[in-house]
Write a protein that holds these residues in place. Structure first.
Motif, short mmCIF file in Angstrom:
data_model
loop_
_atom_site.label_atom_id
_atom_site.label_comp_id
_atom_site.label_asym_id
_atom_site.label_seq_id
_atom_site.Cartn_x
_atom_site.Cartn_y
_atom_site.Cartn_z
N ASP A 1 19.88 13.65 21.74
CA ASP A 1 18.30 14.15 21.83
C ASP A 1 17.96 15.28 22.52
O ASP A 1 17.17 15.93 22.65
N THR B 1 21.45 11.52 14.40
CA THR B 1 20.86 12.14 14.69
C THR B 1 20.30 12.95 16.27
O THR B 1 21.33 12.36 17.09
N ALA C 1 17.61 13.64 17.25
CA ALA C 1 16.14 13.71 17.08
C ALA C 1 14.76 12.63 18.17
O ALA C 1 14.31 12.76 18.95
N PHE C 2 16.38 12.34 18.39
CA PHE C 2 16.08 10.83 19.66
C PHE C 2 15.56 11.46 20.64
O PHE C 2 14.98 12.43 21.18
N PRO C 3 14.03 11.05 21.04
CA PRO C 3 12.63 11.03 22.49
C PRO C 3 14.01 11.37 23.46
O PRO C 3 14.29 10.78 24.12
N ARG C 4 13.63 12.64 23.89
CA ARG C 4 13.86 13.11 25.21
C ARG C 4 14.20 11.94 26.38
O ARG C 4 12.97 11.76 27.26
N THR D 1 14.15 3.18 23.26
CA THR D 1 14.47 4.11 21.28
C THR D 1 15.54 4.35 21.09
O THR D 1 15.97 3.51 20.18
N TRP E 1 17.50 2.65 18.14
CA TRP E 1 17.65 2.88 17.04
C TRP E 1 19.46 3.02 16.51
O TRP E 1 20.23 2.47 15.34
N VAL F 1 21.46 1.41 13.29
CA VAL F 1 22.64 2.42 12.40
C VAL F 1 23.58 2.24 12.64
O VAL F 1 24.27 2.44 11.62
N ASP G 1 8.71 4.31 13.84
CA ASP G 1 8.95 4.74 13.16
C ASP G 1 8.46 5.76 12.73
O ASP G 1 7.43 6.51 13.03
N GLY G 2 9.06 6.95 12.56
CA GLY G 2 8.29 8.10 11.73
C GLY G 2 7.38 8.15 10.51
O GLY G 2 6.48 8.78 10.80
N ILE H 1 7.62 -1.70 14.73
CA ILE H 1 8.51 -2.81 15.27
C ILE H 1 8.24 -3.41 16.57
O ILE H 1 8.38 -2.90 17.43
#
Lengths: 247, 247, 247
Positions: free
Chosen positions: A7, A32, A34-37, A42, A46, A50, A170-171, A176
């Motif tokens: 993150d 990534t 960009a995982f939320p801090r 979450t 993912w 993935v 998701d973005g 989901i």
């Protein structure tokens, strides 16, 4: 191969890449950063979606709100994969998915140059060493029996009604849920939190702007809008309850 | 080498990386996953600008607002490059730039695990197979004759007046028009949508905050501001008409 | 290995990756392309923090507000590393950190296809050539004696009071000052710009939302909030003055 997840945004992931490159010839692939801090939930979701698509690899995960505390540092052997990260539950759903009988190890040697950047000073070197040697070869690891558990909430299904919750958005704004895709059937109509929508196979099965229920690539029911944001249309966010009833 | 382009943001590109890594030893290089959502026009423009700088490679492109519909999946042989992506026009400008006589093939076998994530289930495996074998070796591809065309709008030039439009605005706010750089001459002044500005070789040829016309790295006329955002100064966005007259 | 750093966002870094891949088999690793636009100070700080963790490599840096002007293009030999970038000071702090006796060279041959994208047309090819040959082997480089200097501001420490400034704020909102970590002692309380806060080893040493002073991974004093943004809590931004007094 070592994959990297965090993150951190930028530029801290680059320091981890440098440490790994200095210690190992492993190929590095970013998941990534960009995982939320600090969001274990979450990230855990993912990672489970993935990481199983990768060939056998070491997966470095640093979403670690407890950095610098007494929380353990784990290396988990799950099938042909190894997961390296903090003992806060974030690795568990993907570990269980890869191998229900996964084996966890904890780092016994926690001397670190920095108390605020374990990603660089603890996790990245461990990932490099596990990659080049193996868990069994490292005498700084010992079996860990009492690790932090993490399970996604389960839906309840009673006859034609499923009650669950939003796991992540998701973005694209797709919602989901934790309700399994098998609950719906393509072509039927359902009522989602009071709104009547069709269950369809693809976003483009309805006109632009129209809401749908579909089965996402993760296998769960997903609330979406063709060329729009399902989260806005359905007024939900992660943790919101979702009630879906069949007609 | 396989390059990856999409509008996925995160974390979906990682699943594509995993699928490719599981099927091929190809080196992977990201173009970007920040293409604007579903925007074929902008993606097509940047692919044409960027991909030709690469050595021969397979280029995977997933900007696919029609995912799950009947649109074809293409592999296009263009010079020594292969482009893999949806049949929505996004691959055409770069294909034509690489080789005016490019050859298109369509995937005949569309069994996919998911109807919502063709990037992972259809495009990434196809890119890996084309990379490791070749288009000719794959019996799931057949020549495609009737594919979706895409052409950028053409400017009109009459004497000292060029009328065109804004193709894209880059992250610096620079406005890229479809008017060829050859229309201007460094040192002259022109009138752009009513505003008189100099045509200069570099952003720094004027004071900070001053507007200019220059020739961008793409070869077209670009409306810019030294250390500022041309799109704001000129009040334009993609699709805006641009009229430039020489003095 | 060639690392890539810029303020380009997307998609321009991909063109640099293409140029390098076309000229060299070097492994490429991104540092980040999210450096703040044209910000030499912030980029110089993070390069000094991050690049020394890499094994010997060529580091390409394009944060270049003077693109197209007469500013020189540099290749700096510092220890076993080579830094390639503009002569605007951005390379200096990391060069000095890697080797106080670093040697700078300037590019004598500046023919470039574009005056607006030296990253692609000048810097990337130079990085590839330096990687595959060496600085000494390139006759387009000559020793540069008069290059642009850059030094971070120094704090003043008088007895129990340190007066410095904010160097950068990271993505977590942590405030990195120029006051050395050795000024504080874990366990003591200090007054920061009038606010009394503890000096602790980790963010999690206090309750969520509480402000702290800690020693960051960079070795300087850092103003932070457990699970919050130090920059907001202390009301500071890069360049703000910081006065810390011990009790």
């Amino acid at each position: 191969m070592i994959t990297l997840s965090s993150d951190f945004g930028w530029p801290y992931p680059a320091a981890m890449r440098g440490v790994i490159a200095a210690e190992s010839d492993a190929r590095m692939v970013d998941i990534t950063h960009a995982f939320p801090r600090g969001n274990v939930h979450t990230t855990a979701f993912w990672l489970r979606e993935v990481l199983p698509w990768f060939p056998p690899a070491v997966h470095l995960v640093v979403v670690d709100p407890g950095v610098g505390t007494e929380r353990d540092v784990l290396a988990i052997e799950a099938g042909e994969h190894v997961l390296v990260g903090p003992d806060n539950g974030v690795l568990i759903p993907v570990a269980r998915h890869l191998d229900a009988g996964f084996e966890a190890y904890r780092l016994t040697d926690m001397d670190a140059a920095s108390q605020t950047f374990h990603g660089r000073d603890v996790f990245a070197p461990l990932a490099a060493r596990v990659h080049d040697a193996s868990i069994e070869a490292l005498d700084t690891l010992e079996p860990a029996s009492d690790i932090v558990e993490y399970r996604f909430p389960k839906p309840t299904i009673e006859g034609t009604v499923a009650t669950g919750e939003v796991l992540v958005v998701d973005g694209f704004g797709n919602v989901i849920t934790n309700i399994p895709g098998g609950f719906g059937e393509f072509g039927m109509w359902v009522t989602v939190n009071g709104e009547r929508v069709p269950v369809v196979r693809t976003y483009a099965a309805v006109d632009r702007g129209e809401p749908i229920v579909t089965v996402g690539s993760h296998g769960n029911l997903e609330l979406a809008v063709h060329d729009g944001r399902g989260a806005d249309a359905f007024g939900v966010s992660p943790g919101s309850s979702v009630r879906i009833s069949k007609e």
